[in-house]
Design an enzyme around this catalytic site. Structure first.
Site, short mmCIF file in Angstrom:
data_model
loop_
_atom_site.label_atom_id
_atom_site.label_comp_id
_atom_site.label_asym_id
_atom_site.label_seq_id
_atom_site.Cartn_x
_atom_site.Cartn_y
_atom_site.Cartn_z
N VAL A 241 -11.01 3.56 2.46
CA VAL A 241 -10.57 4.40 1.37
C VAL A 241 -9.67 3.66 0.48
O VAL A 241 -9.09 2.56 0.69
CB VAL A 241 -9.83 5.66 1.81
CG1 VAL A 241 -11.03 6.38 2.67
CG2 VAL A 241 -8.74 5.04 2.93
N ASP B 110 -5.68 -0.34 -1.72
CA ASP B 110 -6.56 -1.20 -2.70
C ASP B 110 -7.71 -1.55 -1.91
O ASP B 110 -7.98 -1.36 -0.79
CB ASP B 110 -5.65 -2.12 -3.07
CG ASP B 110 -5.58 -3.26 -2.00
OD1 ASP B 110 -4.98 -2.96 -0.83
OD2 ASP B 110 -5.96 -4.29 -2.43
N ASP C 212 -5.36 1.59 10.70
CA ASP C 212 -6.60 1.46 10.90
C ASP C 212 -6.79 1.11 12.59
O ASP C 212 -6.78 1.87 13.30
CB ASP C 212 -7.21 0.61 9.75
CG ASP C 212 -8.72 0.33 10.07
OD1 ASP C 212 -9.13 0.86 10.79
OD2 ASP C 212 -9.21 -0.49 9.33
N ARG D 119 -5.41 0.90 -6.80
CA ARG D 119 -4.19 1.23 -6.47
C ARG D 119 -3.61 2.36 -7.22
O ARG D 119 -2.82 3.25 -6.87
CB ARG D 119 -3.17 0.00 -6.25
CG ARG D 119 -3.35 -0.73 -5.19
CD ARG D 119 -1.95 -1.59 -4.88
NE ARG D 119 -2.28 -2.92 -4.31
CZ ARG D 119 -2.17 -3.12 -3.06
NH1 ARG D 119 -2.27 -2.03 -2.04
NH2 ARG D 119 -2.54 -4.32 -2.50
N GLY E 74 0.85 -1.25 -0.06
CA GLY E 74 0.17 0.17 0.20
C GLY E 74 0.76 1.32 -0.15
O GLY E 74 0.30 2.38 -0.44
N LYS F 65 -7.09 5.96 10.65
CA LYS F 65 -8.64 6.14 11.22
C LYS F 65 -8.41 6.18 12.86
O LYS F 65 -8.56 5.11 13.09
CB LYS F 65 -9.23 5.14 10.53
CG LYS F 65 -9.43 4.88 9.29
CD LYS F 65 -10.28 3.86 9.11
CE LYS F 65 -10.07 3.35 7.35
NZ LYS F 65 -10.55 2.24 6.89
P1 IMP Z 1 -4.55 -2.20 10.76
O1 IMP Z 1 -3.72 -3.29 11.03
O2 IMP Z 1 -6.19 -2.36 11.16
O3 IMP Z 1 -4.04 -1.09 11.22
O4 IMP Z 1 -4.64 -2.25 9.11
C1 IMP Z 1 -3.55 -1.85 8.16
C2 IMP Z 1 -3.88 -2.23 7.08
O5 IMP Z 1 -5.15 -2.72 6.77
C3 IMP Z 1 -3.29 -1.29 6.07
O6 IMP Z 1 -1.86 -1.25 5.94
C4 IMP Z 1 -4.46 -1.67 4.99
O7 IMP Z 1 -3.19 -2.54 4.16
C5 IMP Z 1 -5.57 -2.18 5.41
N1 IMP Z 1 -6.46 -0.94 5.52
C6 IMP Z 1 -7.02 -0.60 6.43
N2 IMP Z 1 -7.85 0.14 6.23
C7 IMP Z 1 -7.84 0.37 5.02
C8 IMP Z 1 -8.72 1.25 4.10
O8 IMP Z 1 -9.69 2.11 4.33
N3 IMP Z 1 -8.39 1.10 2.56
C9 IMP Z 1 -7.64 0.15 2.13
N4 IMP Z 1 -6.60 -0.52 3.13
C10 IMP Z 1 -7.13 -0.55 4.35
#
Ligand code: IMP
Length: 184
Positions: free
Chosen positions: A157, A163, A107, A169, A48, A135
Site C-alpha cells: 500500500v 511510499d 508488516d 507519500r 512513513g 498486515k
Molecule cells: P516490517 O519490518 O516488515 O514490519 O516493515 C515495516 C516497514 O516497512 C514500514 O515502516 C514501512 O516503511 C515498510 N512497509 C511495509 N509494508 C509496506 C507497504 O505495504 N507499503 C509501504 N511501506 C511498507
C-alpha cells in the site's frame, strides 16, 4: 483520475480521506483517555508516519510532547530485511517517560521489534505502539499493538505518508499499488 500517476503503476483506493480521518479521531480520543495525567511523549517513526502523526496528535486532546526517530530498513522496495538503520535519533531523553511510538505500518514486525529493543535500553517508564496499518498475515515477530487504525490484507500500500521507492507519500488516502503493462 488522481493527478499522481507514474507509468505502469496504478493505485486502487483502500481507505478514503474521510475513513482515515474518522479512524484517527477515534484513536486520538482513546489515547487521550488512557494517558490522562501521564507524561506522554509521542514518537513518530520517519519517514512513513509523518502524515499520520500530524493528524493523530491533533486528535489527542491532552498534554503531550512530540519527537521523531528516523529509520530506514535495508532491502528492496517491497520487502523488509529486518536490518534497521537509525538515520535520525530522538532529540530528548526518554528515561522515565511514557512513550507512544507512532508507525505507518507493521508488516513483518521486524522493524518494530528492533526499535522496541533499541529504545528499551534507555529505560522509558512505558512503551506502546500505535500504527495506522497492520498486515497480520505477514507477522514474523510478536509485536503488541495497543492502537491500530486498520488491518489490511498482504498487499503493498501507498499514500498518506507511505511510499514506494520514495513516491506517493503525498497521496491523501491509502491505496493498493498495482503494476500494469500499459501505462495510464
Ligand atoms: P516490517 O519490518 O516488515 O514490519 O516493515 C515495516 C516497514 O516497512 C514500514 O515502516 C514501512 O516503511 C515498510 N512497509 C511495509 N509494508 C509496506 C507497504 O505495504 N507499503 C509501504 N511501506 C511498507
Amino acid at each position: 483520475m488522481y493527478p499522481i500517476t507514474y507509468p505502469g503503476e496504478k493505485v486502487r483506493m483502500l481507505y478514503s480521506v474521510e475513513a482515515i480521518a474518522a479512524r484517527v479521531k477515534a484513536l486520538g480520543e482513546q489515547i487521550a483517555k488512557e494517558y490522562a495525567g501521564k507524561d506522554l511523549l509521542t514518537v513518530g517513526i520517519l519517514k512513513g508516519s509523518f502524515m499520520f502523526m500530524a493528524d493523530l496528535v491533533r486528535a489527542i486532546d491532552a498534554p503531550l510532547e512530540v519527537d521523531f526517530l528516523g529509520v530506514s530498513s535495508y532491502g528492496n522496495h517491497t520487502e523488509t530485511s529486518g536490518v534497521v538503520k537509525i538515520t535520525h535519533d530522538l532529540s530528548c531523553d526518554i528515561e522515565g517517560r511514557h512513550l507512544l511510538l507512532v508507525e505507518d505500518i507493521v508488516d513483518t514486525g521486524l522493524t518494530m521489534r528492533y526499535l522496541l529493543d533499541f529504545l528499551a535500553t534507555r529505560h522509558p517508564a512505558s512503551m506502546r505502539l500505535c500504527t495506522l496499518l497492520e498486515k497480520p498475515s505477514n507477522a514474523r515477530s510478536e509485536i503488541e499493538i495497543a492502537y491500530k487504525g486498520f488491518s489490511i490484507p498482504n498487499e503493498f500500500v501507498v499514500g498518506y505518508g507511505l511510499d514506494y521507492a520514495g513516491r506517493y507519500r503525498n497521496l491523501p488516502w491509502v491505496g493498493v499499488l498495482e503494476f500494469s503493462l500499459t501505462s495510464g
